[in-house]
Motif scaffolding. Structure first.
Motif, mmCIF file in Angstrom:
data_model
loop_
_atom_site.group_PDB
_atom_site.id
_atom_site.type_symbol
_atom_site.label_atom_id
_atom_site.label_comp_id
_atom_site.label_asym_id
_atom_site.label_seq_id
_atom_site.Cartn_x
_atom_site.Cartn_y
_atom_site.Cartn_z
ATOM 1 N N UNK A 147 -6.018 -11.290 -27.022
ATOM 2 C CA UNK A 147 -6.138 -11.065 -28.460
ATOM 3 C C UNK A 147 -5.032 -11.775 -29.230
ATOM 4 N N UNK A 148 -3.845 -11.869 -28.648
ATOM 5 C CA UNK A 148 -2.751 -12.569 -29.332
ATOM 6 C C UNK A 148 -3.088 -14.042 -29.537
ATOM 7 N N UNK A 149 -3.698 -14.655 -28.545
ATOM 8 C CA UNK A 149 -4.092 -16.060 -28.704
ATOM 9 C C UNK A 149 -5.267 -16.192 -29.672
ATOM 10 N N UNK A 150 -6.158 -15.195 -29.709
ATOM 11 C CA UNK A 150 -7.239 -15.235 -30.687
ATOM 12 C C UNK A 150 -6.709 -15.088 -32.113
ATOM 13 N N UNK A 151 -5.617 -14.331 -32.271
ATOM 14 C CA UNK A 151 -5.002 -14.151 -33.584
ATOM 15 C C UNK A 151 -4.063 -15.300 -33.963
ATOM 16 N N UNK A 152 -3.711 -16.129 -33.010
ATOM 17 C CA UNK A 152 -2.699 -17.161 -33.255
ATOM 18 C C UNK A 152 -3.135 -18.106 -34.371
ATOM 19 N N UNK A 173 -1.220 -4.226 -38.249
ATOM 20 C CA UNK A 173 -1.713 -2.893 -37.889
ATOM 21 C C UNK A 173 -3.212 -2.904 -37.617
ATOM 22 N N UNK A 174 -4.061 -3.469 -38.502
ATOM 23 C CA UNK A 174 -5.487 -3.565 -38.144
ATOM 24 C C UNK A 174 -5.734 -4.362 -36.871
ATOM 25 N N UNK A 175 -4.904 -5.358 -36.620
ATOM 26 C CA UNK A 175 -5.067 -6.141 -35.391
ATOM 27 C C UNK A 175 -4.817 -5.284 -34.162
ATOM 28 N N UNK A 176 -3.775 -4.465 -34.197
ATOM 29 C CA UNK A 176 -3.469 -3.585 -33.073
ATOM 30 C C UNK A 176 -4.550 -2.521 -32.918
ATOM 31 N N UNK A 177 -5.056 -1.989 -34.033
ATOM 32 C CA UNK A 177 -6.152 -1.020 -33.969
ATOM 33 C C UNK A 177 -7.378 -1.650 -33.322
ATOM 34 N N UNK A 178 -7.674 -2.889 -33.681
ATOM 35 C CA UNK A 178 -8.822 -3.578 -33.103
ATOM 36 C C UNK A 178 -8.648 -3.779 -31.604
ATOM 37 N N UNK A 179 -7.439 -4.147 -31.178
ATOM 38 C CA UNK A 179 -7.181 -4.359 -29.757
ATOM 39 C C UNK A 179 -7.370 -3.070 -28.958
ATOM 40 N N UNK A 180 -6.808 -1.969 -29.445
ATOM 41 C CA UNK A 180 -6.905 -0.700 -28.729
ATOM 42 C C UNK A 180 -8.333 -0.161 -28.743
ATOM 43 N N UNK A 181 -9.028 -0.307 -29.869
ATOM 44 C CA UNK A 181 -10.404 0.176 -29.961
ATOM 45 C C UNK A 181 -11.309 -0.602 -29.028
ATOM 46 N N UNK A 182 -11.130 -1.911 -28.973
ATOM 47 C CA UNK A 182 -11.930 -2.757 -28.085
ATOM 48 C C UNK A 182 -11.756 -2.344 -26.626
ATOM 49 N N UNK A 183 -10.551 -1.949 -26.248
ATOM 50 C CA UNK A 183 -10.292 -1.630 -24.845
ATOM 51 C C UNK A 183 -10.723 -0.213 -24.466
#
Length: 308
Positions: A147-152, A173-183
């Motif tokens: 996800x970090x590379x997708x956000x880069x 914050x929305x990026x981290x929420x998206x990462x945790x929700x996806x997993x």
């Protein structure tokens, strides 16, 4: 008066013979519970006790400092320092905001997916359930790097699609929420789907005969019958939200919006392994554990009240 009859074969009485099975029946539960008790003692109680011990001490220099630092008993001073630290309070605020967004979004999405899989019109249930569950099988660090590379902003495709900067101060914050929700959505979806499969089929057939549609059946019958499972998932999700660590730790290498104390877990990590202040780290970890226990007890109490 008790009559004791001798045993001609071995000389033992019937009373002695009956006492053996009773004694073994009393010891059986203790023997079965011993492995769990030992594991609980070694992995939970002893670490908590040691953390409590560390939280009452801090390292200070004596005299002119030639003797090196030594441990000083400071009682509750470490707890006061942690609670008075603006960085710790900010980390608690970040996690609270994260939980407010992540918990309903993830559990709600998992419930909707489980209801769709449980519906009679869905085909290839196993394939769809495996596809949704697959992100949970990806290790957290690897998922964070993906996800970090997708956000880069340089090589990531999402940076050009999203209307905000996913690694900026307002978008992390929305990026981290998206990462945790996806997993974690697939994991909870499997839990809800398994609970839905235990709903009696005759009850569902009766609702169909009474004219209830799929949505009415899901909201009026299926969801209320799996409410205990939903509350258990809610407790685990709240505890996991308070312990948020992997996603912001990975994103720290890609953005300056995530500091070393962005969450309470990162605050503990920074205090213990960067600042080498083990007393402050232990105090912060115990405060985090206490908050998790209180929130879990509150959710369970609401669950019990709702069940009654």
């Amino acid at each position: 008066m008790t009559v004791v009859t001798p045993d001609p074969a071995g000389g033992k009485t019937r009373q002695d013979t009956a006492a053996g099975p009773r004694r073994r029946s009393r010891l059986a539960p203790l023997v079965l519970a011993a492995p769990f008790a030992l594991l609980l003692l070694c992995t939970v109680l002893v670490p908590i006790g040691y953390a409590l011990y560390l939280s009452l001490f801090t390292e200070r220099l004596s005299g002119l400092g030639f003797d090196g630092p030594h441990d000083v008993f400071v009682w509750l001073e470490n707890y006061a320092d942690v609670l008075g630290d603006a960085a710790f309070r900010e980390s608690v605020g970040n996690v609270a905001l994260y939980a407010v967004i992540h918990v309903p979004l993830m559990l709600g999405g998992a419930l909707v997916l489980a209801l769709l899989l449980d519906g009679a019109t869905v085909r290839l249930r196993q394939v769809w359930s495996l596809a949704v569950f697959l992100p949970y099988a990806v290790p957290g660090v690897i998922a964070g790097l993906i996800w970090a590379y997708l956000y880069s902003p340089n090589i990531g495709p999402l940076n050009d699609v999203l209307p905000w900067d996913p690694l900026g101060s307002n978008g992390v914050l929305p990026s981290i929420v998206n990462m945790a929700t996806w997993q974690w959505m697939g994991y909870n979806m499997i839990i809800f789907y398994t609970a839905l499969r235990t709903v009696p089929r005759d009850v569902l057939e009766a609702s169909t005969v009474d004219g209830a549609g799929p949505i009415r059946t899901a909201l009026a019958i299926k969801v209320p019958m799996i409410r205990p499972t939903m509350f258990v998932a809610l407790v685990f999700t709240v505890i996991g939200s308070l312990q948020l660590f992997t996603e912001p730790l990975v994103l720290r290498s890609f953005t300056t919006s995530v500091t070393s104390t962005w969450t309470p877990s990162l605050y503990v990590y920074e205090a213990a392994f960067i600042s080498n202040d083990y007393g402050r780290a232990a105090a912060a970890s115990l405060l985090l554990a206490l908050a998790s226990a209180l929130l879990s007890a509150l959710v369970m109490r609401l669950s019990a009240r709702r069940s009654r």
